[in-house]
Design a protein around this motif. Structure first.
Motif, PDB file in Angstrom:
ATOM      1  N   TYR A  76       0.961  -0.925   0.008  1.00  0.00           N
ATOM      2  CA  TYR A  76      -0.151   0.067   0.033  1.00  0.00           C
ATOM      3  C   TYR A  76       0.964   1.227  -0.075  1.00  0.00           C
ATOM      4  CZ  TYR A  76       0.183   0.312   5.293  1.00  0.00           C
ATOM      5  OH  TYR A  76       0.514   0.519   6.589  1.00  0.00           O
ATOM      6  N   PHE A  77       2.071   1.213   0.076  1.00  0.00           N
ATOM      7  CA  PHE A  77       3.007   2.122  -0.180  1.00  0.00           C
ATOM      8  C   PHE A  77       2.895   2.807  -1.444  1.00  0.00           C
ATOM      9  CE2 PHE A  77       7.439   4.097  -1.382  1.00  0.00           C
ATOM     10  CZ  PHE A  77       7.352   5.083  -0.331  1.00  0.00           C
ATOM     11  N   ILE A  78       2.539   4.353  -1.446  1.00  0.00           N
ATOM     12  CA  ILE A  78       2.264   5.017  -2.876  1.00  0.00           C
ATOM     13  C   ILE A  78       3.770   5.889  -3.047  1.00  0.00           C
ATOM     14  CG2 ILE A  78       0.933   6.590  -4.065  1.00  0.00           C
ATOM     15  CD1 ILE A  78      -1.401   5.692  -2.442  1.00  0.00           C
ATOM     16  N   PRO A  79       4.471   5.578  -3.900  1.00  0.00           N
ATOM     17  CA  PRO A  79       5.865   6.367  -4.005  1.00  0.00           C
ATOM     18  C   PRO A  79       5.613   7.802  -4.335  1.00  0.00           C
ATOM     19  CG  PRO A  79       5.933   4.343  -5.475  1.00  0.00           C
ATOM     20  CD  PRO A  79       4.253   4.618  -4.860  1.00  0.00           C
ATOM     21  N   ALA A  97      -4.424  12.157   9.429  1.00  0.00           N
ATOM     22  CA  ALA A  97      -3.877  12.893   8.441  1.00  0.00           C
ATOM     23  C   ALA A  97      -3.452  14.393   8.561  1.00  0.00           C
ATOM     24  CB  ALA A  97      -4.812  13.011   7.301  1.00  0.00           C
ATOM     25  N   SER A  98      -3.788  14.949   9.948  1.00  0.00           N
ATOM     26  CA  SER A  98      -3.117  16.248  10.295  1.00  0.00           C
ATOM     27  C   SER A  98      -1.747  16.186  10.478  1.00  0.00           C
ATOM     28  CB  SER A  98      -3.836  16.749  11.394  1.00  0.00           C
ATOM     29  OG  SER A  98      -3.725  15.807  12.437  1.00  0.00           O
ATOM     30  N   LEU A  99      -1.118  15.072  10.835  1.00  0.00           N
ATOM     31  CA  LEU A  99       0.481  14.898  10.888  1.00  0.00           C
ATOM     32  C   LEU A  99       1.134  15.403   9.683  1.00  0.00           C
ATOM     33  CD1 LEU A  99       2.835  13.784  12.509  1.00  0.00           C
ATOM     34  CD2 LEU A  99       2.493  11.801  11.243  1.00  0.00           C
ATOM     35  N   PHE A 100       0.437  15.285   8.631  1.00  0.00           N
ATOM     36  CA  PHE A 100       1.301  15.694   7.540  1.00  0.00           C
ATOM     37  C   PHE A 100       0.784  17.219   6.973  1.00  0.00           C
ATOM     38  CE2 PHE A 100       0.461  11.184   7.540  1.00  0.00           C
ATOM     39  CZ  PHE A 100       1.754  10.856   7.399  1.00  0.00           C
ATOM     40  N   ILE A 101       0.199  17.930   7.565  1.00  0.00           N
ATOM     41  CA  ILE A 101      -0.001  19.310   7.243  1.00  0.00           C
ATOM     42  C   ILE A 101       1.281  20.030   7.132  1.00  0.00           C
ATOM     43  CG2 ILE A 101      -1.272  21.592   8.149  1.00  0.00           C
ATOM     44  CD1 ILE A 101      -3.457  19.723   8.958  1.00  0.00           C
ATOM     45  N   GLY A 102       1.725  20.771   6.303  1.00  0.00           N
ATOM     46  CA  GLY A 102       2.828  21.275   6.253  1.00  0.00           C
ATOM     47  C   GLY A 102       4.096  21.018   5.485  1.00  0.00           C
ATOM     48  N   LYS A 103       3.940  19.590   5.537  1.00  0.00           N
ATOM     49  CA  LYS A 103       4.924  18.772   4.929  1.00  0.00           C
ATOM     50  C   LYS A 103       5.268  19.002   3.400  1.00  0.00           C
ATOM     51  CE  LYS A 103       5.840  16.438   8.887  1.00  0.00           C
ATOM     52  NZ  LYS A 103       7.155  16.739   9.654  1.00  0.00           N
ATOM     53  N   ASP A 104       6.195  19.039   2.870  1.00  0.00           N
ATOM     54  CA  ASP A 104       6.544  19.091   1.618  1.00  0.00           C
ATOM     55  C   ASP A 104       5.936  17.999   0.703  1.00  0.00           C
ATOM     56  OD1 ASP A 104       8.257  21.002   2.486  1.00  0.00           O
ATOM     57  OD2 ASP A 104      10.164  20.423   1.374  1.00  0.00           O
ATOM     58  N   ARG A 105       5.107  18.606  -0.352  1.00  0.00           N
ATOM     59  CA  ARG A 105       4.408  17.525  -1.327  1.00  0.00           C
ATOM     60  C   ARG A 105       5.426  17.423  -2.551  1.00  0.00           C
ATOM     61  NH1 ARG A 105      -0.017  14.965   0.722  1.00  0.00           N
ATOM     62  NH2 ARG A 105      -0.484  16.231   2.660  1.00  0.00           N
ATOM     63  N   LEU A 106       5.398  16.414  -3.285  1.00  0.00           N
ATOM     64  CA  LEU A 106       6.288  16.115  -4.476  1.00  0.00           C
ATOM     65  C   LEU A 106       5.584  16.764  -5.649  1.00  0.00           C
ATOM     66  CD1 LEU A 106       8.912  14.211  -5.406  1.00  0.00           C
ATOM     67  CD2 LEU A 106       6.872  12.554  -5.976  1.00  0.00           C
ATOM     68  N   THR A 107       6.554  17.520  -6.037  1.00  0.00           N
ATOM     69  CA  THR A 107       6.117  18.490  -7.232  1.00  0.00           C
ATOM     70  C   THR A 107       6.518  17.683  -8.744  1.00  0.00           C
ATOM     71  OG1 THR A 107       8.564  19.119  -7.559  1.00  0.00           O
ATOM     72  CG2 THR A 107       7.269  20.384  -6.373  1.00  0.00           C
ATOM     73  N   ASP A 108       6.006  17.990  -9.653  1.00  0.00           N
ATOM     74  CA  ASP A 108       6.063  17.292 -10.975  1.00  0.00           C
ATOM     75  C   ASP A 108       7.778  17.289 -11.395  1.00  0.00           C
ATOM     76  OD1 ASP A 108       3.593  17.189 -11.464  1.00  0.00           O
ATOM     77  OD2 ASP A 108       3.406  18.752 -12.644  1.00  0.00           O
ATOM     78  N   PHE A 109       8.336  18.353 -10.950  1.00  0.00           N
ATOM     79  CA  PHE A 109      10.128  18.187 -11.078  1.00  0.00           C
ATOM     80  C   PHE A 109      10.395  16.983 -10.168  1.00  0.00           C
ATOM     81  CE2 PHE A 109      14.008  19.388  -9.628  1.00  0.00           C
ATOM     82  CZ  PHE A 109      14.835  19.472 -10.697  1.00  0.00           C
ATOM     83  N   GLY A 110       9.945  16.955  -8.902  1.00  0.00           N
ATOM     84  CA  GLY A 110      10.443  16.101  -7.696  1.00  0.00           C
ATOM     85  C   GLY A 110      10.130  14.528  -8.466  1.00  0.00           C
ATOM     86  N   ASN A 113      12.511  12.803 -10.127  1.00  0.00           N
ATOM     87  CA  ASN A 113      13.951  12.585  -9.479  1.00  0.00           C
ATOM     88  C   ASN A 113      13.773  11.242  -8.573  1.00  0.00           C
ATOM     89  OD1 ASN A 113      15.693  14.445 -10.512  1.00  0.00           O
ATOM     90  ND2 ASN A 113      14.633  15.861  -9.140  1.00  0.00           N
ATOM     91  N   ILE A 114      12.266  10.753  -8.538  1.00  0.00           N
ATOM     92  CA  ILE A 114      12.131   9.405  -7.943  1.00  0.00           C
ATOM     93  C   ILE A 114      12.464   8.312  -8.963  1.00  0.00           C
ATOM     94  CG2 ILE A 114      10.592   7.889  -6.718  1.00  0.00           C
ATOM     95  CD1 ILE A 114      10.975  10.352  -4.988  1.00  0.00           C
ATOM     96  N   VAL A 115      13.892   7.816  -8.513  1.00  0.00           N
ATOM     97  CA  VAL A 115      14.389   6.866  -9.542  1.00  0.00           C
ATOM     98  C   VAL A 115      14.173   5.280  -9.288  1.00  0.00           C
ATOM     99  CG1 VAL A 115      16.131   8.640 -10.437  1.00  0.00           C
ATOM    100  CG2 VAL A 115      16.808   7.095  -8.444  1.00  0.00           C
ATOM    101  N   GLY A 116      13.528   4.980  -8.112  1.00  0.00           N
ATOM    102  CA  GLY A 116      13.601   3.685  -7.566  1.00  0.00           C
ATOM    103  C   GLY A 116      13.039   3.290  -6.223  1.00  0.00           C
ATOM    104  N   ILE A 117      12.657   2.008  -6.122  1.00  0.00           N
ATOM    105  CA  ILE A 117      12.405   1.680  -4.583  1.00  0.00           C
ATOM    106  C   ILE A 117      13.269   0.525  -4.264  1.00  0.00           C
ATOM    107  CG2 ILE A 117      10.308   0.507  -3.493  1.00  0.00           C
ATOM    108  CD1 ILE A 117       8.671   1.929  -5.263  1.00  0.00           C
ATOM    109  N   GLN A 118      13.520   0.734  -2.931  1.00  0.00           N
ATOM    110  CA  GLN A 118      14.454  -0.613  -2.547  1.00  0.00           C
ATOM    111  C   GLN A 118      13.924  -1.070  -1.081  1.00  0.00           C
ATOM    112  OE1 GLN A 118      19.017  -0.369  -2.758  1.00  0.00           O
ATOM    113  NE2 GLN A 118      18.777   0.047  -0.410  1.00  0.00           N
TER     114      GLN A 118
END
Length: 266
Positions: A76-79, A97-110, A113-118
């Motif tokens: 269920y991990f969503i990269p 879900a409030s824990l993630f308020i203010g956390k950086d979200r992945l941009t289209d550019f970012g 740059n996600i090149v893999g999962i390990q």
């Protein structure tokens, strides 16, 4: 707070990022680095540390400093939006879900740059191949599914009700494939593997014992005379009506059995 060093950004440096443990404060670290221009390999403690115990039980081997991990967590991990399915902290407590308020979200550019999962297995406490296989399998199949399969509809669904419906359907397909196709393969390929056979679930309701298994295709057997279930014991096909102490185990195609579950039907 961790701040990305701009000196090495956009220079094809790959970072293996593990420390985004839910509840520890750096949940957005992989996304922050990817957004800043670093190539990121997602290796999250909360989902892909295969040396963690499957769940909280004294007979389950493995670490637990970052939580417990069964095959569902890598599945269920969503990269590109793992906040969406970050369900619990390392102690198993529900996460809001409030824990993630203010956390950086992945941009289209970012995202580019996600090149893999390990998936990771730290082996300093392993003493045999059998122990390694038990912790790796079948969890690593969840990692493989997430790393190599195309993005699924449930991963991008915005509405919670439809998301849950799509996820439940995808999970049902996945565990059926694992139990009916992949585990029998592991029973026979290269002499067979010592994968973990999950203990059955059991509960009493209305004077009957109901039993289920994590993976369809595995067989649950039970006894009512106090003896340990074996491959010759009765197969569970319908709710058990016998009274007293019921012992239940799940078996693979080679006759290996799970931990025994004991339940009293009064």
């Amino acid at each position: 707070t961790m701040i990305s060093n701009p000196r090495f950004a956009n220079d094809n440096i790959q970072l293996h990022v593990w420390n985004n443990v839910t509840g520890w404060g750096a949940e957005d670290l992989p996304y922050r680095l990817a957004n800043a221009g670093y190539k990121v390999i997602l290796s999250p403690v909360s989902n892909n540390y295969l040396d963690f115990a499957y769940y909280k039980h004294p007979d389950e081997p493995g670490y637990y400093w970052g939580g417990f991990q069964d095959i569902d967590k890598p599945f269920y991990f969503i990269p590109f939006d793992y906040y969406k399915t970050s369900k619990e902290d390392p102690d198993g407590n529900p996460v809001d879900a409030s824990l993630f308020i203010g956390k950086d979200r992945l941009t289209d550019f970012g995202k580019e740059n996600i090149v893999g999962i390990q998936g990771l297995m730290w082996a300093e406490n392993l003493r045999s191949e059998a122990e390694m296989e038990y912790l790796l399998l079948p969890k690593i199949l969840g990692v493989a599914e997430k790393a190599w399969a195309s993005e699924k509809e449930w991963e991008t669904e915005k509405y919670n009700t439809m998301f849950q419906h799509l996820y439940d359907s995808a999970w049902s397909v996945f565990v059926n494939v694992i139990g009916k196709r992949e585990l029998p393969r592991l029973d026979n390929f290269a002499g067979g593997f010592n994968y973990r056979i999950p203990a059955p679930g059991a509960l009493t309701d209305g004077g009957k014992v109901f039993v289920n298994t994590q993976f369809p295709g595995l067989v649950s057997r039970f006894t009512t005379d106090g003896s340990e279930p074996t491959t010759g014991s009765a197969v569970y096909t319908m709710p058990i009506e016998e009274k007293g102490i019921i012992k239940i185990r799940t078996f693979d195609t080679k006759g290996r059995g799970s931990r025994t579950v004991i339940i009293t039907n009064k």
